[in-house]
Design a protein around this motif. Sequence first.
Motif, PDB file in Angstrom:
ATOM      1  N   SER A 274       0.801  -1.281   0.070  1.00  0.00           N
ATOM      2  CA  SER A 274       0.097   0.067  -0.111  1.00  0.00           C
ATOM      3  C   SER A 274       0.791   1.175   0.145  1.00  0.00           C
ATOM      4  O   SER A 274       1.949   1.077   0.293  1.00  0.00           O
ATOM      5  CB  SER A 274      -0.934  -0.013   1.274  1.00  0.00           C
ATOM      6  N   TYR A 275       0.342   2.344  -0.474  1.00  0.00           N
ATOM      7  CA  TYR A 275       0.830   3.502  -0.296  1.00  0.00           C
ATOM      8  C   TYR A 275       2.103   3.952  -1.109  1.00  0.00           C
ATOM      9  O   TYR A 275       3.035   4.753  -1.189  1.00  0.00           O
ATOM     10  CB  TYR A 275       1.462   3.990   1.204  1.00  0.00           C
ATOM     11  N   ARG A 276       2.086   2.939  -2.370  1.00  0.00           N
ATOM     12  CA  ARG A 276       3.169   3.335  -3.457  1.00  0.00           C
ATOM     13  C   ARG A 276       2.543   4.400  -4.178  1.00  0.00           C
ATOM     14  O   ARG A 276       1.388   4.254  -4.754  1.00  0.00           O
ATOM     15  CB  ARG A 276       3.420   2.149  -4.193  1.00  0.00           C
ATOM     16  N   THR A 277       3.153   5.506  -4.431  1.00  0.00           N
ATOM     17  CA  THR A 277       2.836   6.722  -5.305  1.00  0.00           C
ATOM     18  C   THR A 277       3.863   6.829  -6.508  1.00  0.00           C
ATOM     19  O   THR A 277       5.065   6.528  -6.357  1.00  0.00           O
ATOM     20  CB  THR A 277       2.485   7.864  -4.379  1.00  0.00           C
ATOM     21  N   THR A 278       3.256   7.456  -7.782  1.00  0.00           N
ATOM     22  CA  THR A 278       3.912   7.935  -8.752  1.00  0.00           C
ATOM     23  C   THR A 278       4.880   9.104  -8.627  1.00  0.00           C
ATOM     24  O   THR A 278       4.136  10.221  -8.099  1.00  0.00           O
ATOM     25  CB  THR A 278       2.991   7.886 -10.010  1.00  0.00           C
ATOM     26  N   ARG A 279       6.192   9.053  -8.766  1.00  0.00           N
ATOM     27  CA  ARG A 279       7.015  10.070  -8.541  1.00  0.00           C
ATOM     28  C   ARG A 279       7.818  10.277  -9.917  1.00  0.00           C
ATOM     29  O   ARG A 279       7.879   9.586 -10.417  1.00  0.00           O
ATOM     30  CB  ARG A 279       7.654  10.133  -7.368  1.00  0.00           C
ATOM     31  N   ALA A 280       8.387  11.516 -10.073  1.00  0.00           N
ATOM     32  CA  ALA A 280       9.098  11.751 -11.224  1.00  0.00           C
ATOM     33  C   ALA A 280      10.347  12.847 -10.797  1.00  0.00           C
ATOM     34  O   ALA A 280      10.072  13.747  -9.943  1.00  0.00           O
ATOM     35  CB  ALA A 280       8.423  12.386 -12.338  1.00  0.00           C
ATOM     36  N   GLN A 281      11.523  12.501 -11.436  1.00  0.00           N
ATOM     37  CA  GLN A 281      12.496  13.434 -11.243  1.00  0.00           C
ATOM     38  C   GLN A 281      13.769  13.523 -12.311  1.00  0.00           C
ATOM     39  O   GLN A 281      13.709  12.406 -13.079  1.00  0.00           O
ATOM     40  CB  GLN A 281      13.436  13.336  -9.508  1.00  0.00           C
ATOM     41  N   ARG A 282      14.192  14.543 -12.566  1.00  0.00           N
ATOM     42  CA  ARG A 282      15.344  14.396 -13.478  1.00  0.00           C
ATOM     43  C   ARG A 282      16.596  13.657 -13.297  1.00  0.00           C
ATOM     44  O   ARG A 282      16.973  13.458 -12.054  1.00  0.00           O
ATOM     45  CB  ARG A 282      16.020  15.865 -13.634  1.00  0.00           C
ATOM     46  N   ILE A 283      17.183  13.079 -14.235  1.00  0.00           N
ATOM     47  CA  ILE A 283      18.119  12.259 -14.094  1.00  0.00           C
ATOM     48  C   ILE A 283      19.710  12.565 -14.794  1.00  0.00           C
ATOM     49  O   ILE A 283      19.264  13.601 -15.601  1.00  0.00           O
ATOM     50  CB  ILE A 283      18.025  10.769 -14.493  1.00  0.00           C
ATOM     51  N   GLY A 284      20.528  11.978 -14.555  1.00  0.00           N
ATOM     52  CA  GLY A 284      21.930  12.647 -15.180  1.00  0.00           C
ATOM     53  C   GLY A 284      22.482  11.406 -15.909  1.00  0.00           C
ATOM     54  O   GLY A 284      22.202  10.157 -15.854  1.00  0.00           O
TER      55      GLY A 284
END
Length: 482
Positions: free
Chosen positions: A307-317
């Motif tokens: 439970s409580y897995r949410t979608t996130r995003a961030q920049r990579i290098g």
Amino acid sequence: MALAGLVAAPSAAQPPPAEPVRAAPAEFRNPLNRGADPTIVYHNDMYYLSTTQGDRLTIWRSPSLAGLATADPIDVWRDSDPSRNTELWAPALHRFPHADGGHRWYLYYTAADSRISDPVQRDASHRLYVLESAGDDPAGPYTFRGRIADFGVYAIDGEPIMHNGRPYFVWSSPGRGFSGGPQQLYIAEMSNPWTVTGGRVALPNDGGCPEVREGPTPLYGDDGRTFLTYSTCDTGRPDYQIWSLSLPDGANPMNASAWTQLPGPLFSRNDAAGVWGPGHHFFFRSPDGTEDWIAYHAKNTSTYTYSYRTTRAQRIGWNADGTPNLGTPLAAGATQALPSGDPGPGAVAINDSWTGGGNLQVSYSGGWTYGSTCGNSCFYGDDHYTAQAGATATFRFTGTRIALYSSVDTDHGTATFSIDGGPPSAPVSFYSSIRVGEQPVYVSPRLGPGSHTLTVRVTGEHVPAASDAIVTVDRAEVYGSP
């Protein structure tokens, strides 16, 4: 390494700002969706997101990455065939040329047999399927193309990769020898977007817990290398993490020895930021094509739970040697710049401590307590809480939509929500069997442009399982702000 364009939220040791920080329109904060196993693509000036929903396949779309958090769902597929209409997991969007000279989108996913009542046997029935779009639109409509990569055993998390201009299909199945054992990664050649041909090859790999290798997805280097990134450990564990294999330009993907294991995890838990279990991911480019981004799911709790897995995003290098540098998972409330070329608008935060009667501020009535013991489970390390019936928190904002993020816990009760002094909503429960911070507990209807208020009213009541009626206020996110 630090990546340009990212601004982490202050730690709990720092005092929160006394006045509202009015985020520029080019900023956002996670999460973007309540679902897990995300896929994100950018096409024709729109982002398209799909996550695991269980009984259907759903897509959200928005011209700005920030807008995915409040986008309306589009259900693109439900199946009446009981052999494949339950436990639909891990959607993956990919685009291929079509015989008519155009392109089609293919939505790959996992599904199980709903006729099987035993949960273990039903889980073993998971197989891989693919849909085809009617035109060049990731939102469909879609038609069923068939089962793909069926070798008579449990198979999940499949999607195509490209290498040397040719398509291959990768997925997760029982261990080498095909007779059971820990889940491993497999690859097969594709003759078209819905068909694999020939045999399968097991890809030796390493990393993390030994029981699972899943969620393989490609990342392509500028030097022609294909990086097959994947998640290890059971996805419910806090140690769920991302590792990778590397294949050089010109090598044969069907030759297992041609793949090289990259050392160490590329992306793993960040206890200091309150992020656990980051993985089952997908990569996408910024609208102008100059940045690489990762979409992934993670949790704000170290508890072993799905439970409580949410979608996130961030920049990579990228490292100097051409290998990917995924960085470190950012806190859920970390402020980030939108992807380069994203037109916005972004989201504007209101912290619970930004009190007053002005725009982007909150005022309280009743006996609220201000606390800073919640640490990295709260935005700026603080929140307000009370169990007093009738106590209110009123947010003032200019925008077209507002969402409230708060903690949920074993001693939490219910609250109602009203916009601009209108009728209250049905009671919303803040109860959870475990404590989890920064959870989306309310999203307002779409509003006309201009100034508005959101009033949170504590009911003093709680569900039977809760030990008290506490309601917390942590942060609000305002969308459509000028």
